[in-house]
Design a protein around this motif. Structure first.
Motif, PDB file in Angstrom:
ATOM      1  N   UNK A  61      15.763   6.095  29.154  1.00 12.78           N
ATOM      2  CA  UNK A  61      15.410   7.360  28.508  1.00 12.78           C
ATOM      3  C   UNK A  61      16.595   8.305  28.437  1.00 12.78           C
ATOM      4  N   UNK A  62      17.465   8.234  29.408  1.00 15.85           N
ATOM      5  CA  UNK A  62      18.675   9.063  29.349  1.00 15.85           C
ATOM      6  C   UNK A  62      19.584   8.630  28.206  1.00 15.85           C
ATOM      7  N   UNK A  63      19.654   7.331  27.960  1.00 10.59           N
ATOM      8  CA  UNK A  63      20.463   6.848  26.840  1.00 10.59           C
ATOM      9  C   UNK A  63      19.940   7.392  25.522  1.00 10.59           C
ATOM     10  N   UNK A  64      18.629   7.426  25.380  1.00  9.96           N
ATOM     11  CA  UNK A  64      18.040   7.974  24.159  1.00  9.96           C
ATOM     12  C   UNK A  64      18.417   9.447  24.001  1.00  9.96           C
ATOM     13  N   UNK A  65      18.295  10.220  25.081  1.00  9.84           N
ATOM     14  CA  UNK A  65      18.628  11.640  25.000  1.00  9.84           C
ATOM     15  C   UNK A  65      20.108  11.836  24.704  1.00  9.84           C
ATOM     16  N   UNK A  66      20.955  10.994  25.293  1.00  8.61           N
ATOM     17  CA  UNK A  66      22.387  11.107  25.058  1.00  8.61           C
ATOM     18  C   UNK A  66      22.716  10.860  23.593  1.00  8.61           C
ATOM     19  N   UNK A  67      22.096   9.844  23.010  1.00 14.18           N
ATOM     20  CA  UNK A  67      22.325   9.560  21.590  1.00 14.18           C
ATOM     21  C   UNK A  67      21.876  10.725  20.714  1.00 14.18           C
ATOM     22  N   UNK A  68      20.724  11.292  21.055  1.00 16.95           N
ATOM     23  CA  UNK A  68      20.220  12.430  20.282  1.00 16.95           C
ATOM     24  C   UNK A  68      21.161  13.628  20.394  1.00 16.95           C
ATOM     25  N   UNK A  69      21.639  13.890  21.600  1.00 24.82           N
ATOM     26  CA  UNK A  69      22.576  15.006  21.808  1.00 24.82           C
ATOM     27  C   UNK A  69      23.875  14.772  21.039  1.00 24.82           C
ATOM     28  N   UNK A  70      24.370  13.546  21.077  1.00 26.83           N
ATOM     29  CA  UNK A  70      25.616  13.233  20.366  1.00 26.83           C
ATOM     30  C   UNK A  70      25.442  13.371  18.859  1.00 26.83           C
ATOM     31  N   UNK A  71      24.227  13.108  18.370  1.00 31.38           N
ATOM     32  CA  UNK A  71      23.956  13.243  16.938  1.00 31.38           C
ATOM     33  C   UNK A  71      23.755  14.703  16.534  1.00 31.38           C
ATOM     34  N   UNK A  72      23.603  15.586  17.522  1.00 30.40           N
ATOM     35  CA  UNK A  72      23.481  17.010  17.220  1.00 30.40           C
ATOM     36  C   UNK A  72      22.066  17.546  17.149  1.00 30.40           C
ATOM     37  N   UNK A  73      21.085  16.781  17.628  1.00 33.88           N
ATOM     38  CA  UNK A  73      19.708  17.285  17.613  1.00 33.88           C
ATOM     39  C   UNK A  73      19.568  18.462  18.577  1.00 33.88           C
ATOM     40  N   UNK A  74      18.843  19.477  18.148  1.00 38.58           N
ATOM     41  CA  UNK A  74      18.554  20.635  18.995  1.00 38.58           C
ATOM     42  C   UNK A  74      17.052  20.893  19.014  1.00 38.58           C
ATOM     43  N   UNK A  75      16.585  21.537  20.074  1.00 38.88           N
ATOM     44  CA  UNK A  75      15.167  21.883  20.191  1.00 38.88           C
ATOM     45  C   UNK A  75      15.029  23.396  20.291  1.00 38.88           C
ATOM     46  N   UNK A  76      14.175  23.944  19.443  1.00 40.01           N
ATOM     47  CA  UNK A  76      13.878  25.374  19.461  1.00 40.01           C
ATOM     48  C   UNK A  76      12.493  25.596  20.073  1.00 40.01           C
ATOM     49  N   UNK A  77      12.380  26.625  20.891  1.00 40.60           N
ATOM     50  CA  UNK A  77      11.075  27.052  21.399  1.00 40.60           C
ATOM     51  C   UNK A  77      10.670  28.269  20.586  1.00 40.60           C
ATOM     52  N   UNK A  78       9.577  28.165  19.847  1.00 39.36           N
ATOM     53  CA  UNK A  78       9.182  29.199  18.898  1.00 39.36           C
ATOM     54  C   UNK A  78       7.781  29.710  19.180  1.00 39.36           C
ATOM     55  N   UNK A  79       7.542  30.937  18.735  1.00 38.76           N
ATOM     56  CA  UNK A  79       6.173  31.414  18.645  1.00 38.76           C
ATOM     57  C   UNK A  79       5.508  30.668  17.489  1.00 38.76           C
ATOM     58  N   UNK A  80       4.236  30.377  17.640  1.00 34.76           N
ATOM     59  CA  UNK A  80       3.549  29.592  16.623  1.00 34.76           C
ATOM     60  C   UNK A  80       3.653  30.203  15.219  1.00 34.76           C
ATOM     61  N   UNK A  81       3.495  31.537  15.046  1.00 36.98           N
ATOM     62  CA  UNK A  81       3.591  32.081  13.688  1.00 36.98           C
ATOM     63  C   UNK A  81       4.960  31.857  13.041  1.00 36.98           C
ATOM     64  N   UNK A  82       5.998  31.671  13.862  1.00 28.72           N
ATOM     65  CA  UNK A  82       7.342  31.476  13.320  1.00 28.72           C
ATOM     66  C   UNK A  82       7.597  30.050  12.865  1.00 28.72           C
ATOM     67  N   UNK A  83       6.619  29.166  13.058  1.00 24.16           N
ATOM     68  CA  UNK A  83       6.788  27.768  12.666  1.00 24.16           C
ATOM     69  C   UNK A  83       5.797  27.358  11.582  1.00 24.16           C
ATOM     70  N   UNK A  84       5.193  28.325  10.927  1.00 29.15           N
ATOM     71  CA  UNK A  84       4.164  28.023   9.925  1.00 29.15           C
ATOM     72  C   UNK A  84       4.713  27.156   8.792  1.00 29.15           C
ATOM     73  N   UNK A  85       5.985  27.310   8.465  1.00 30.87           N
ATOM     74  CA  UNK A  85       6.560  26.515   7.377  1.00 30.87           C
ATOM     75  C   UNK A  85       6.590  25.023   7.685  1.00 30.87           C
ATOM     76  N   UNK A  86       6.362  24.653   8.938  1.00 25.40           N
ATOM     77  CA  UNK A  86       6.398  23.245   9.324  1.00 25.40           C
ATOM     78  C   UNK A  86       5.003  22.672   9.568  1.00 25.40           C
ATOM     79  N   UNK A  87       3.988  23.311   9.014  1.00 18.37           N
ATOM     80  CA  UNK A  87       2.619  22.833   9.198  1.00 18.37           C
ATOM     81  C   UNK A  87       2.463  21.392   8.728  1.00 18.37           C
ATOM     82  N   UNK A  88       3.041  21.061   7.593  1.00 21.65           N
ATOM     83  CA  UNK A  88       2.859  19.702   7.061  1.00 21.65           C
ATOM     84  C   UNK A  88       3.476  18.655   7.983  1.00 21.65           C
ATOM     85  N   UNK A  89       4.479  19.044   8.760  1.00 18.33           N
ATOM     86  CA  UNK A  89       5.067  18.106   9.707  1.00 18.33           C
ATOM     87  C   UNK A  89       4.058  17.754  10.801  1.00 18.33           C
TER      88      UNK A  89
END
Length: 241
Positions: A61-89
């Motif tokens: 699992x660490x290898x997976x996270x390392x690959x994701x970090x190297x690829x530039x993936x980021x995680x945002x913590x948002x209030x639900x109303x601020x993510x409405x544009x991603x409802x279809x996801x």
């Protein structure tokens, strides 16, 4: 509570809730397992390292996270109303699997995300180009953190592994909020077990209202248990570990 062919039925009873189970038994209810919840107990170690796992499993699992970090993936913590544009996801699985729109209507998710519901937050995994790769709608409630709804865009599965990253992020996020437990719900199970979640039975309770019905009620509950075991053999394997 709902009627079921003239009987009273409860669904969604945690098998660890001994008091409720005892009370229902005393009232003449028959109980059986009809599904499984994936649950992980948390402690302070999960804040810094969500992968409190056996060595081989942890390194995978660490290898997976390392690959994701190297690829530039980021995680945002948002209030639900601020993510409405991603409802279809959130509803991405419906398009992939041909699920009827009525199962999870757009209006329902939009209403939930804009209602300022207590404890509801969003984890959003984004690529370096700010493309939304995966989303999780989670609740922090009491001492528990609930992974409620989620979805992903499979075109970003590699090299970003956004769903894996959101599991790791949810565990550390829950621990950082002081939660004692995180619940990831029902299937798919394999990815949840890979992150240390354990199976906890979800019970149904069925009351045979007439004296002639106990055998029919018991047979129905047994059929639900059998169906669950056949659909998700990995749960049985995990339970025996």
């Amino acid at each position: 509570m709902q009627g079921f062919e003239g009987r009273f039925t409860f669904f969604g009873i945690d098998e660890r809730d001994r008091a409720t189970i005892q009370s229902l038994g005393d009232l003449g209810y028959l109980l059986g397992r009809f599904h499984t919840n994936a649950v992980l107990a948390l402690d302070a170690r999960h804040v810094e390292d969500p992968l409190q796992l056996p060595k081989k499993q942890r390194e995978e699992r660490r290898r997976i996270r390392r690959r994701a970090d190297e690829a530039g993936l980021q995680v945002k913590v948002l209030r639900a109303p601020d993510a409405v544009n991603d409802i279809e996801l959130v509803r991405s699985f419906m398009r992939r699997d041909g699920v009827d729109d009525a199962v999870l209507p757009l209006r329902f998710i939009e209403a939930a995300m804009t209602a300022n519901l207590p404890g509801l937050e969003v984890l959003l995994a984004v690529t370096p180009r700010n493309e939304s790769a995966a989303i999780a709608l989670n609740f922090a409630w009491g001492t528990r953190y609930f992974m409620w709804l989620g979805g992903n865009d499979r075109q970003f599965a590699k090299p970003y592994y956004p769903s894996d990253v959101l599991y790791q992020q949810a565990i550390s996020r829950a621990a950082s909020l002081g939660m004692k437990e995180i619940q990831a719900g029902r299937s798919p199970y394999r990815i949840k077990f890979a992150y240390g979640f354990r199976p906890v039975g979800i019970l149904a309770a069925l009351h045979p209202c007439r004296a002639i019905e106990p055998e029919r009620a018991a047979a129905w509950l047994a059929a639900q248990e059998h169906r669950h075991a056949m659909l998700y053999p990995e749960v049985g394997l995990q339970t025996r570990l």
